[in-house]
Each structure stands twice: as structure tokens, then as C-alpha cells.
Write a protein that holds these residues in place. Structure first.
Motif, PDB file in Angstrom:
ATOM      1  N   LEU A 174      -7.297 -10.402  -4.315  1.00 56.00           N
ATOM      2  CA  LEU A 174      -8.381 -11.162  -4.948  1.00 56.00           C
ATOM      3  C   LEU A 174      -9.620 -11.158  -4.058  1.00 56.00           C
ATOM      4  CD1 LEU A 174      -8.947 -12.938  -7.492  1.00 56.00           C
ATOM      5  CD2 LEU A 174      -8.205 -14.910  -6.139  1.00 56.00           C
ATOM      6  N   GLY A 175     -10.320 -10.030  -4.009  1.00 55.83           N
ATOM      7  CA  GLY A 175     -11.505  -9.960  -3.170  1.00 55.83           C
ATOM      8  C   GLY A 175     -11.142 -10.139  -1.712  1.00 55.83           C
ATOM      9  N   GLY A 176     -11.686 -11.168  -1.091  1.00 53.49           N
ATOM     10  CA  GLY A 176     -11.400 -11.436   0.310  1.00 53.49           C
ATOM     11  C   GLY A 176     -10.178 -12.294   0.541  1.00 53.49           C
ATOM     12  N   LEU A 177      -9.435 -12.570  -0.514  1.00 53.06           N
ATOM     13  CA  LEU A 177      -8.245 -13.406  -0.420  1.00 53.06           C
ATOM     14  C   LEU A 177      -6.998 -12.612  -0.785  1.00 53.06           C
ATOM     15  CD1 LEU A 177      -9.561 -16.621  -2.238  1.00 53.06           C
ATOM     16  CD2 LEU A 177      -9.267 -16.334   0.235  1.00 53.06           C
ATOM     17  N   LEU A 178      -5.918 -12.942  -0.135  1.00 49.18           N
ATOM     18  CA  LEU A 178      -4.603 -12.465  -0.543  1.00 49.18           C
ATOM     19  C   LEU A 178      -3.881 -13.629  -1.189  1.00 49.18           C
ATOM     20  CD1 LEU A 178      -3.498 -10.464   2.642  1.00 49.18           C
ATOM     21  CD2 LEU A 178      -4.512  -9.559   0.529  1.00 49.18           C
ATOM     22  N   VAL A 179      -3.469 -13.458  -2.432  1.00 45.24           N
ATOM     23  CA  VAL A 179      -2.625 -14.443  -3.089  1.00 45.24           C
ATOM     24  C   VAL A 179      -1.192 -13.936  -2.932  1.00 45.24           C
ATOM     25  CG1 VAL A 179      -2.116 -15.693  -5.209  1.00 45.24           C
ATOM     26  CG2 VAL A 179      -4.467 -14.965  -4.727  1.00 45.24           C
ATOM     27  N   LEU A 180      -0.374 -14.702  -2.235  1.00 40.18           N
ATOM     28  CA  LEU A 180       1.000 -14.315  -1.963  1.00 40.18           C
ATOM     29  C   LEU A 180       1.948 -15.155  -2.805  1.00 40.18           C
ATOM     30  CD1 LEU A 180       0.786 -14.101   1.925  1.00 40.18           C
ATOM     31  CD2 LEU A 180       0.318 -12.311   0.246  1.00 40.18           C
ATOM     32  N   ALA A 181       3.073 -14.588  -3.151  1.00 40.63           N
ATOM     33  CA  ALA A 181       4.050 -15.306  -3.970  1.00 40.63           C
ATOM     34  C   ALA A 181       5.446 -15.048  -3.445  1.00 40.63           C
ATOM     35  CB  ALA A 181       3.944 -14.872  -5.429  1.00 40.63           C
ATOM     36  N   GLY A 182       6.309 -16.030  -3.635  1.00 41.09           N
ATOM     37  CA  GLY A 182       7.690 -15.874  -3.193  1.00 41.09           C
ATOM     38  C   GLY A 182       8.479 -17.139  -3.424  1.00 41.09           C
ATOM     39  N   ASP A 183       9.646 -17.192  -2.801  1.00 42.82           N
ATOM     40  CA  ASP A 183      10.441 -18.417  -2.889  1.00 42.82           C
ATOM     41  C   ASP A 183       9.987 -19.388  -1.810  1.00 42.82           C
ATOM     42  OD1 ASP A 183      11.527 -17.385  -0.549  1.00 42.82           O
ATOM     43  OD2 ASP A 183      13.481 -16.911  -1.432  1.00 42.82           O
ATOM     44  N   ILE A 264       4.900  -4.403 -16.440  1.00 37.27           N
ATOM     45  CA  ILE A 264       4.285  -4.190 -15.132  1.00 37.27           C
ATOM     46  C   ILE A 264       3.355  -5.333 -14.743  1.00 37.27           C
ATOM     47  CG2 ILE A 264       2.622  -2.738 -13.889  1.00 37.27           C
ATOM     48  CD1 ILE A 264       3.854  -0.337 -15.370  1.00 37.27           C
ATOM     49  N   GLN A 265       2.530  -5.772 -15.670  1.00 36.13           N
ATOM     50  CA  GLN A 265       1.538  -6.801 -15.372  1.00 36.13           C
ATOM     51  C   GLN A 265       2.183  -8.109 -14.920  1.00 36.13           C
ATOM     52  OE1 GLN A 265      -0.794 -10.237 -15.947  1.00 36.13           O
ATOM     53  NE2 GLN A 265       0.666  -9.701 -17.545  1.00 36.13           N
ATOM     54  N   VAL A 266       3.391  -8.374 -15.359  1.00 34.99           N
ATOM     55  CA  VAL A 266       4.070  -9.633 -15.013  1.00 34.99           C
ATOM     56  C   VAL A 266       4.798  -9.532 -13.680  1.00 34.99           C
ATOM     57  CG1 VAL A 266       5.775 -11.345 -15.784  1.00 34.99           C
ATOM     58  CG2 VAL A 266       4.350 -10.164 -17.462  1.00 34.99           C
ATOM     59  N   VAL A 267       5.369  -8.361 -13.371  1.00 30.47           N
ATOM     60  CA  VAL A 267       6.303  -8.255 -12.242  1.00 30.47           C
ATOM     61  C   VAL A 267       5.771  -7.461 -11.060  1.00 30.47           C
ATOM     62  CG1 VAL A 267       8.288  -8.534 -13.762  1.00 30.47           C
ATOM     63  CG2 VAL A 267       7.482  -6.230 -13.209  1.00 30.47           C
ATOM     64  N   GLU A 268       4.568  -6.887 -11.161  1.00 34.18           N
ATOM     65  CA  GLU A 268       4.004  -6.131 -10.041  1.00 34.18           C
ATOM     66  C   GLU A 268       2.660  -6.743  -9.642  1.00 34.18           C
ATOM     67  OE1 GLU A 268       3.882  -1.929 -10.612  1.00 34.18           O
ATOM     68  OE2 GLU A 268       5.993  -1.799 -11.232  1.00 34.18           O
ATOM     69  N   PRO A 269       2.220  -6.510  -8.395  1.00 35.33           N
ATOM     70  CA  PRO A 269       0.968  -7.121  -7.928  1.00 35.33           C
ATOM     71  C   PRO A 269      -0.225  -6.792  -8.824  1.00 35.33           C
ATOM     72  CG  PRO A 269       2.161  -6.186  -6.076  1.00 35.33           C
ATOM     73  CD  PRO A 269       2.896  -5.751  -7.314  1.00 35.33           C
ATOM     74  N   PHE A 270      -1.123  -7.756  -8.928  1.00 36.41           N
ATOM     75  CA  PHE A 270      -2.335  -7.618  -9.740  1.00 36.41           C
ATOM     76  C   PHE A 270      -3.495  -7.362  -8.789  1.00 36.41           C
ATOM     77  CE2 PHE A 270      -5.747  -8.550 -12.593  1.00 36.41           C
ATOM     78  CZ  PHE A 270      -5.235  -8.396 -13.880  1.00 36.41           C
ATOM     79  N   ASP A 271      -4.121  -6.194  -8.907  1.00 32.73           N
ATOM     80  CA  ASP A 271      -5.199  -5.808  -7.988  1.00 32.73           C
ATOM     81  C   ASP A 271      -6.547  -6.062  -8.650  1.00 32.73           C
ATOM     82  OD1 ASP A 271      -6.844  -4.705  -6.084  1.00 32.73           O
ATOM     83  OD2 ASP A 271      -5.534  -2.983  -5.693  1.00 32.73           O
ATOM     84  N   PHE A 272      -6.998  -7.287  -8.577  1.00 33.90           N
ATOM     85  CA  PHE A 272      -8.290  -7.649  -9.153  1.00 33.90           C
ATOM     86  C   PHE A 272      -9.431  -6.927  -8.431  1.00 33.90           C
ATOM     87  CE2 PHE A 272     -12.039 -10.509  -9.313  1.00 33.90           C
ATOM     88  CZ  PHE A 272     -12.233 -10.544 -10.684  1.00 33.90           C
ATOM     89  N   THR A 273      -9.289  -6.752  -7.123  1.00 35.25           N
ATOM     90  CA  THR A 273     -10.307  -6.046  -6.351  1.00 35.25           C
ATOM     91  C   THR A 273     -10.502  -4.632  -6.888  1.00 35.25           C
ATOM     92  OG1 THR A 273      -9.639  -7.317  -4.403  1.00 35.25           O
ATOM     93  CG2 THR A 273     -11.001  -5.377  -4.021  1.00 35.25           C
TER      94      THR A 273
END
Length: 350
Positions: A174-183, A264-273
Motif C-alpha cells: 500500500l504505497g509506503g505501507l506494508l499491510v501484513l496479515a496472519g494469526d 486469487i484476489q481473496v487469498v493472494e497479496p493485493f499490490d495496490f502500488t
């Protein structure tokens, strides 16, 4: 007439300042009534009631089954409000959940079908609520790119994910941000490994699941079971997806578009940049219009343009100088900027 990229925001953009957005700006009362009917038929609170509440409540307005529908409706309302005599939209993209809105704004689905997609996926995500998200910057406060820092952070994410019993991955670039996800364990491990910066980060996102990761595979499967092929058609405008790839009118099948959207859009990273980079280079729009609700996505758009070295931009100061001289980023959530591209007042849909 100026050309424009239309950018649809995702979760986290309807907050307390946005309460009443639909009442103020949504231009089509009949369409809003249809959205409310769809919500009521599903046993959900109507958008009119949510948007017309006396006060904003995080537990009510920010939960996925409500937030997704509110954000989608605000986006569609703003898209309908664009003054076609001043602006010609040449392509559409979105961030995360904003992809569902982009499908409707680009004509690949009807407004009602797009609402069904956004509302259904929001409801499924909320019901499952698998994992969570946090945000951490790789640019400094002046938006100076530091690719080595980004690489180091992503290496750390991979190292944590390799530990037994931990799940962590990139969710959104997300531009200059990393949005991370996990447990919970994966997110906590990252928080323990990085220093606090800018008095805000690492920042957990309330009511957010581990979007755009393999943890969402069950939700993706439920979405495919609930949302039929008939909702999808060919886009009317080029769509730029979460890989930075373009879906051209007449070149791709609705079945493939559905497979990407609910797979793919639900389960793989979204590269907005990458999506913004593709838009800038392939379409060279005069304007980058971010629909409402809110204005928070504007920073990520500007940072993405800096990452792409668009018009030689290299820092926040560069962008501010350009924006002061010739506004290129328009946030419809700001009344002063909205007036540059929108028709006045509700009831004036094209």
C-alpha cells in the motif's frame, strides 16, 4: 476535459467523520432503496439506518458485514456524481475490498450485483474473522523510498512465517505501507521484532481479518458458492486489479473475472502500488480521483506515484509542490476537491 483514473477505497475508510456521507452525497434515492431492500431481505440493518445513526460506533459501523456495504455504497454514489462534462474516466482500480466497487464502476457488474458481492464477502469475512492485520511503514515520514528497508521487512515476515505454528504474510502493498496479515502469534512476533515508528506503528486494524492470504481460502470457497457466474459480465472500462494487470473490455471472459475476484484476489497479496503504477504508465491520466468515503487512501496513492517516479516525484515535498501547482490527486471525501470533479448535490446522477 480531463482524463482520470477512478480509485475505489477499501475497508477502514468509513469512520466517525464519514457518518452521514450517504445522506449528504448519494445521488440516486431509488438505487439506495434497492440496496436497503437487499440488506433487509438478508436480515441486516439498512444502510439508511447505519448512515443516519446519531453517533458512530466502531462495534457497529466498522464490522465487516456493515462496513463493506457502507463503503461500497459511498463509492458508487461518488462515481455516479462525477461530472462527465469535466472528467472522462479512462480506467478504474481499487484497494482491497475496493476491487468489488471497481467492478461496478467499470461496468463489469451492475450496481446491485456489485453490492451483492461486496455485502456477501463482507458478511462471510465477518462471520469467519480468521486472523488479523497490522500496518507498518517502509518509507519515512517524508515519503522517501527506502527499498532496502522494505526488503528487510519482507525478509523478516518470511522468517516469522517459517516458524512452526505461526502465520504471517504480506496482505497489501500500500504505497509506503506494508499491510501484513496472519494469526495472532504471527502478528505478535512481528510487533515484537520491529521498533515503534511515527508514534503510530506497528498499528493493528480493528475488525480486520487476514485478508489476501491463504488463511482466507474457506471464505473464498464460500463466496464462490454464494455468488453465481451470472453476476459478472465484460467490463465497460479497463480495470486494473491487485496484481497491476489490466482487464480490457472485450479481451477477457466474465468467468475469468469471477475466478480472479473470488479466488486469487481473496487469498493472494493485493499490490495496490502496482495498480497505481500500471495506471500512471499505461493511461497517463490527468487526474487520480479517489472516491469517498474518507480521504485516507490519498496518501497511499501519492506514495505509489513516488515509487513509480511519476513525473520525477521522489518525496512528499515533491508531491506537495506538484499538487499546489496543479492538483492531480482529487479526494472526493474533501468538499473542496470534490467540487472540482462532481456535479452539485444529491439527485444529479448522470
Amino acid at each position: 476535459m480531463k482524463t482520470a483514473l477512478l480509485i475505489c477505497p477499501g475497508r477502514g475508510t468509513y469512520n466517525a467523520p464519514e457518518l452521514g456521507t450517504l445522506a449528504r452525497h448519494f445521488p440516486d434515492a431509488a438505487l439506495m432503496a434497492r440496496f436497503d431492500t437487499l440488506r433487509a431481505a438478508a436480515g441486516q440493518e439498512t444502510l439508511t439506518a447505519l448512515d443516519g445513526a446519531d453517533r458512530f460506533a466502531l462495534s457497529r459501523h466498522a464490522r465487516g458485514d456493515n462496513a463493506s456495504a457502507l463503503i461500497y455504497a459511498a463509492t458508487i454514489g461518488d462515481a455516479l456524481s462525477i461530472n462527465g462534462e469535466r472528467v472522462r474516466v479512462v480506467a478504474v482500480t481499487g484497494n482491497s475490498m475496493g476491487w468489488y466497487s471497481a467492478l461496478a464502476c467499470g461496468g463489469a457488474v451492475s450496481p446491485e450485483a456489485g453490492f451483492a458481492i461486496a455485502n456477501t464477502m463482507g458478511r462471510l469475512m465477518q462471520a469467519a474473522l480468521i486472523g488479523g492485520q497490522l500496518v507498518y511503514p517502509w518509507m519515512d515520514g517524508d515519503w522517501n523510498p527506502d527499498p532496502a528497508r522494505k526488503t528487510a521487512l519482507l525478509t523478516l515476515v518470511g522468517d516469522i512465517a517459517a516458524r512452526p505454528g505461526l502465520a504471517l504474510s504480506l496482505s497489501i502493498d500500500l504505497g509506503g505501507l506494508l499491510v501484513l496479515a496472519g494469526d495472532a502469534a504471527g502478528l505478535a512476533a512481528f510487533e515484537a521484532a520491529v521498533p515503534p515508528v511515527q508514534d503510530r506503528y506497528p498499528m493493528r486494524l480493528a475488525n480486520h481479518a487476514a485478508f489476501h492470504t491463504a488463511l482466507q481460502a474457506p471464505v473464498a470457497a464460500q463466496g464462490r458458492a454464494a455468488l453465481p457466474d451470472s453476476l459478472f459480465g465484460p467490463p465497460r472500462l479497463p480495470l486494473i486489479d491487485g496484481r497491476g494487470q489490466i482487464w480490457w473490455p472485450g479481451a477477457d471472459s466474465p468467468a475469468d473475472l469471477r475466478a480472479y475476484t473470488l479466488g486469487i484476489q481473496v487469498v493472494e497479496p493485493f499490490d495496490f502500488t502496482a495498480a497505481i503504477r500500471t495506471a500512471a504508465r499505461e493511461f497517463a491520466p490527468d487526474l487520480f480521483i479517489v472516491t469517498g468515503p474518507g480521504t485516507t487512501l490519498g496518501g497511499a496513492v501519492a506514495q505509489s506515484l513516488i515509487c513509480a517516479r511519476w513525473r520525477g516525484l521522489g518525496s512528499r515535498q515533491d508531491f506537495r509542490l506538484l499538487q499546489d501547482r496543479e492538483p492531480v490527486l482529487i479526494a472526493m471525501g474533501r468538499d473542496d476537491q470534490r467540487a472540482l470533479v462532481a456535479m452539485p448535490g444529491p439527485g444529479s446522477a448522470p
